[in-house]
Design a protein around this motif. Structure first.
Motif, PDB file in Angstrom:
ATOM      1  N   HIS A  89      39.133  43.808  39.131  1.00 35.23           N
ATOM      2  CA  HIS A  89      40.561  44.036  38.922  1.00 35.23           C
ATOM      3  C   HIS A  89      40.944  44.061  37.443  1.00 35.23           C
ATOM      4  N   ASN A  90      39.959  43.950  36.560  1.00 39.33           N
ATOM      5  CA  ASN A  90      40.261  44.049  35.131  1.00 39.33           C
ATOM      6  C   ASN A  90      39.152  44.804  34.412  1.00 39.33           C
ATOM      7  N   GLY A  91      39.448  45.250  33.210  1.00 37.34           N
ATOM      8  CA  GLY A  91      38.501  46.059  32.456  1.00 37.34           C
ATOM      9  C   GLY A  91      37.216  45.333  32.142  1.00 37.34           C
ATOM     10  N   ALA A 144      31.424  44.792  33.024  1.00 29.83           N
ATOM     11  CA  ALA A 144      30.283  43.937  33.349  1.00 29.83           C
ATOM     12  C   ALA A 144      29.497  44.509  34.525  1.00 29.83           C
ATOM     13  N   LEU A 145      30.209  44.936  35.561  1.00 26.30           N
ATOM     14  CA  LEU A 145      29.548  45.476  36.748  1.00 26.30           C
ATOM     15  C   LEU A 145      28.902  46.825  36.438  1.00 26.30           C
ATOM     16  N   ASN A 146      29.574  47.622  35.626  1.00 28.39           N
ATOM     17  CA  ASN A 146      29.022  48.901  35.200  1.00 28.39           C
ATOM     18  C   ASN A 146      27.713  48.697  34.436  1.00 28.39           C
ATOM     19  N   SER A 169      34.255  32.877  39.273  1.00 28.54           N
ATOM     20  CA  SER A 169      33.528  34.038  39.808  1.00 28.54           C
ATOM     21  C   SER A 169      34.135  35.316  39.246  1.00 28.54           C
ATOM     22  N   ASN A 170      34.836  35.179  38.105  1.00 27.56           N
ATOM     23  CA  ASN A 170      35.379  36.350  37.439  1.00 27.56           C
ATOM     24  C   ASN A 170      34.298  36.963  36.560  1.00 27.56           C
ATOM     25  N   PHE A 171      33.925  38.194  36.852  1.00 33.74           N
ATOM     26  CA  PHE A 171      32.811  38.830  36.148  1.00 33.74           C
ATOM     27  C   PHE A 171      33.094  39.010  34.655  1.00 33.74           C
ATOM     28  N   GLY A 172      34.347  39.271  34.297  1.00 33.90           N
ATOM     29  CA  GLY A 172      34.674  39.451  32.894  1.00 33.90           C
ATOM     30  C   GLY A 172      34.439  38.183  32.098  1.00 33.90           C
ATOM     31  N   ILE A 173      34.962  37.056  32.582  1.00 34.05           N
ATOM     32  CA  ILE A 173      34.783  35.766  31.906  1.00 34.05           C
ATOM     33  C   ILE A 173      33.308  35.384  31.877  1.00 34.05           C
TER      34      ILE A 173
END
Length: 778
Positions: free
Chosen positions: A122-124, A129-131, A592-596
């Motif tokens: 839900h955020n850049g 990170a997933l990309n 579990s926030n991928f960005g953080i």
């Protein structure tokens, strides 16, 4: 600008035909295994092959959803299924399970990996990170605003997919455990019981005030009026929800969005009002909403009164079985009044039986049991539905045009030449004979070559490179035409072959020492109770409403962790700055926030939260380079916990006590019902004026709390309690445990922590649940 993809749902072959014939650019569908729409028809292997060929013949891409969580015992079957899909030419797979993504990344190069909206990106920062971890496309959370979509898609250059029409979950997808905790039917496994569509009372326990309705039931999305803005956002794909819907629905929705998209690119006008009316006739819940596209989070996006298909108002009852019509009706239409309904079997106007009645008529309906003045709704429009039948009853409604060149010379073999998608095809038939009587004229050849029948091709033009008045049997000519078509079809069929040796190897075991007991609290009073009960490793969420941390007051022998929200949107920079400012004062992060996780994994200890849905050992391997520990999914039973924790490269935590966060939502039921007006979210901070619970029809109360960003968190009615199973868990080599406190007071927190550390249990001190520990989810 590359033209945007229109992505359609297909729950059956008929829906697939409807979608393709109505103009989609791609379809997504579920196979017979591991689909998040377990109750859709879905596709067996032979049907899947047929679907791939049909789509590719029509230049339509095909994506297969394998978007459920995968148990350890299912992993090999799942990766072998992906092997099958890539071998037959599926263009991409939509995946939720991180373990499956890990193995796909290791084993396959010819199939795209798409991140399901169930991963809650839900955020850049999370998208990037997933990309970076191998996902080519990210299906963004439905909660993303247009501005956020544009930032991720255009500014960061990440390929994204967004939902533009259909059902909206009230909880962030992948973050809902309500169905699972209540009845063991997991939304993450494709078997959601739709707890959100039930009736609830919202009660302020401080004042006794209450309100009742379908308080968690959102209206469906409809973004057709905003199609231009969405196209300009840079997103790659517009996704229509509806794999459980009938083919007529798919055809209708796809065709209207197709026309709207084409009109925008052509700079032509489009009749949005008529489109919205027809979309409402196909399905709506008290109308439509724009969801969160423009930051709306209030009551106007909810269907408080009726959670199912509302239909459209056709008139008002003037007697028990008569309606003054505002819309036309025909025999066969579906009618709703209140909670009841029927299919019209007869209509009479002014005492005369008719097939159809019109606006302004007073129509008598035999089945009616109306109250005078009651609004009457049409839930099924026979004429509209029949207008879409040809899209799926005629398989090849859309045909590929072929320009055929004919070589027909006496003494030589007849030859047909054509091209398809840039590839030239030639086929040779029998030798052309000298005619004994009547020759085969050009007109005869053309007539028979055009008889393509139920194939995906039609002959656009026929030219003769050579023609002499020779002879050939019509049957031989027809065989040559069939051979040409079969040759093209066989070329379109993709056979990449199976990967013979699948790599299921794991990451190197690299377990770091972490606290054996981690206690999560929501305020400083709970922190004090936990500390005095003996806990020395405590996490607090500084972003829950009412929580303010004074680091100078934290005891020196307390190891403080920050438990961060799973959802961090426009406030991301602020949260990041807060961590940066206090990183020397904390022991680590729980999130579990991928960005953080991506930003801070080299700076401090990170324990991945249970909302990351880690369901198998390979999902832990996926995170090995980013985190130090993981909290395992709460949907695993004892046996499955044992499988996942065996040989893991990271320290696994098991949740042994607490009210489970069942939902997290951008929408707040407190603000939408008890709120007034304010500049933030229109709720006058109503959540600070009471203690709120949602009460279901069984009189179970679910605590509702809010964070500082006005998101709502709904907790299970009873705490999960595995405290008396600690010894049993240690017996399967699990030695790290987690406790979460939600609404317990200081004394209760003290008592529970003390009981855990002393080896006591708290059975008999209240109503508890074992969650999925014994039964698991299907």
């Amino acid at each position: 600008m590359e033209k945007i993809e229109l992505l359609a749902p297909a729950g059956s072959l008929e829906s697939l035909y409807a979608a393709v014939n109505s103009g989609c650019d791609a379809v997504y569908l579920g196979g017979s295994k591991f689909s998040a729409r377990a109750y859709a028809s879905n596709f067996g292997e032979e049907e899947m092959k047929e679907a791939v060929l049909y789509c590719h013949l029509n230049s339509v891409k095909i994506y297969v959803t394998i978007n459920t969580l995968i148990k350890d015992k299912e992993v090999r079957e799942a990766i072998e299924y992906v092997n099958f899909l890539q071998s037959i030419g599926v263009d991409g797979v939509i995946v939720q399970d991180l373990g499956l993504a890990y193995l796909i990344r290791k084993n396959f190069k010819d199939i795209e990996l798409h991140g399901s909206t169930q991963i809650s990106i839900h955020n850049g920062e999370g998208a990037k990170a997933l990309n970076d971890l191998g996902f080519k496309r990210i299906v963004l959370a439905r909660e993303c605003t247009l501005k956020e979509i544009e930032y991720i898609s255009k500014d960061l250059g990440i390929e994204t997919e967004i939902f533009v029409h259909g059902a909206l979950c009230v909880s962030y997808s992948g973050q809902c455990l309500m169905s699972s905790m209540i009845g063991g039917r997991s939304g993450n496994r494709g078997k959601c019981a739709q707890s959100c569509r039930q009736n609830y009372k919202l009660i302020n326990e401080k004042t006794g005030e209450e309100t009742e309705g379908y308080l968690l039931s959102p209206k469906d999305l409809a973004f057709i009026e905003n199609i231009g803005e969405i196209i300009e956002s840079g997103t790659a794909s517009l996704k229509i929800e509806g794999r459980m819907k009938r083919p007529e629905y798919v055809a209708g929705v796809v065709s209207m969005y197709r026309k709207a998209i084409d009109a925008y690119y052509a700079g032509e006008p489009f009749d949005y009002d008529t489109a919205m009316k027809n979309l409402a006739k196909l399905f709506n819940r008290e109308g439509f909403s724009k969801g969160y596209l423009f930051k709306n989070t209030g009551s106007d996006m909810m269907s408080f009164k009726f959670p199912r298909n509302t239909g459209v108002v056709i008139g008002e009852a003037v007697s028990s079985n008569e309606v003054l019509l505002k819309e036309n009706i025909v025999i066969g239409d579906g009618i709703r009044f209140g909670e009841e309904g029927f299919t019209i079997s007869s209509i009479s106007v002014k005492g005369k039986s008719v097939e159809e009645a019109y606006m302004g008529d007073v129509a008598k309906l035999k089945e009616g049991k109306f109250k005078e003045g009651e609004k009457i709704y049409k839930t099924s429009d026979v004429k509209l539905l029949k207008s879409y039948e040809n899209t799926f009853k005629t398989q090849y409604l859309k045909k590929n045009p072929l320009d055929i060149e004919v070589y027909f010379k006496i003494g030589d073999k007849m030859k047909l030449t054509t091209s398809f998608k840039g590839k030239v095809f030639e086929v040779y038939g029998e030798e052309v004979q000298t005619p004994l009587k009547r020759p085969l004229f050009k007109e005869n050849i053309e007539e028979n070559l055009k008889k393509t029948g139920n194939t995906p091709f039609e002959v656009n033009s026929i030219t003769f490179s050579e023609y002499e008045e020779g002879f050939m049997a019509i049957s031989a000519l027809n065989n040559l035409r069939r051979t040409l078509i079969e040759k093209i079809i066989n070329w379109v069929k993709i056979d990449r072959g199976l990967v013979e040796k699948l790599d299921l190897n794991r990451e190197t075991k690299n377990i770091k020492e972490l606290p054996s007991l981690l206690v999560i609290v929501q305020n400083l009073k709970q922190l004090k109770g936990a500390y005095e009960g003996g806990a020395r490793d405590i996490a607090i969420n500084p972003f829950m409403r009412g929580t303010n941390i004074d680091f100078s007051q934290i005891p020196e022998d307390l190891n403080l962790y920050l438990r961060l929200p799973t959802i961090i949107k426009e406030e991301y920079r602020m949260v990041s700055a807060y961590i940066e400012q206090n990183i020397d004062k904390i022991k680590g992060l729980i999130t579990s926030n991928f960005g953080i996780t991506s930003e801070f994994h080299n700076r401090t200890s990170i324990i991945f939260d249970y909302k990351g849905n880690l369901f198998n050992k390979y999902s832990i391997d996926f995170l090995e380079s980013m985190v130090d520990g993981v909290t395992l999914s709460l949907e695993l039973n004892k046996s499955e916990l044992k499988d996942v924790s065996k040989g893991t490269p990271l320290t696994p935590y098991v949740y042994i006590y607490g009210k489970v966060e069942s939902m997290i939502s951008e929408y707040c039921p407190i603000g939408a019902t008890f709120g007034g007006k304010c500049e933030v979210k229109g709720c006058n901070i109503a959540c600070e004026k009471g203690d709120f619970v949602l009460r279901d029809r069984l009189k179970e109360d679910f605590r509702v709390k809010t964070d500082k960003f006005c998101r709502s968190h709904i907790y299970n009615s009873h705490p999960l309690n595995l405290i008396d199973n600690i010894k049993e868990l240690k017996g399967i080599n699990i030695s790290n445990f987690r406790v979460d406190f939600v609404d317990e007071d200081e004394d209760r927190v003290h008592h529970i922590v003390e009981a855990i550390l002393s080896g006591d249990n708290i059975e008999g001190e209240g109503k508890f649940t074992k969650g999925q520990y014994k039964r698991g989810v299907e």
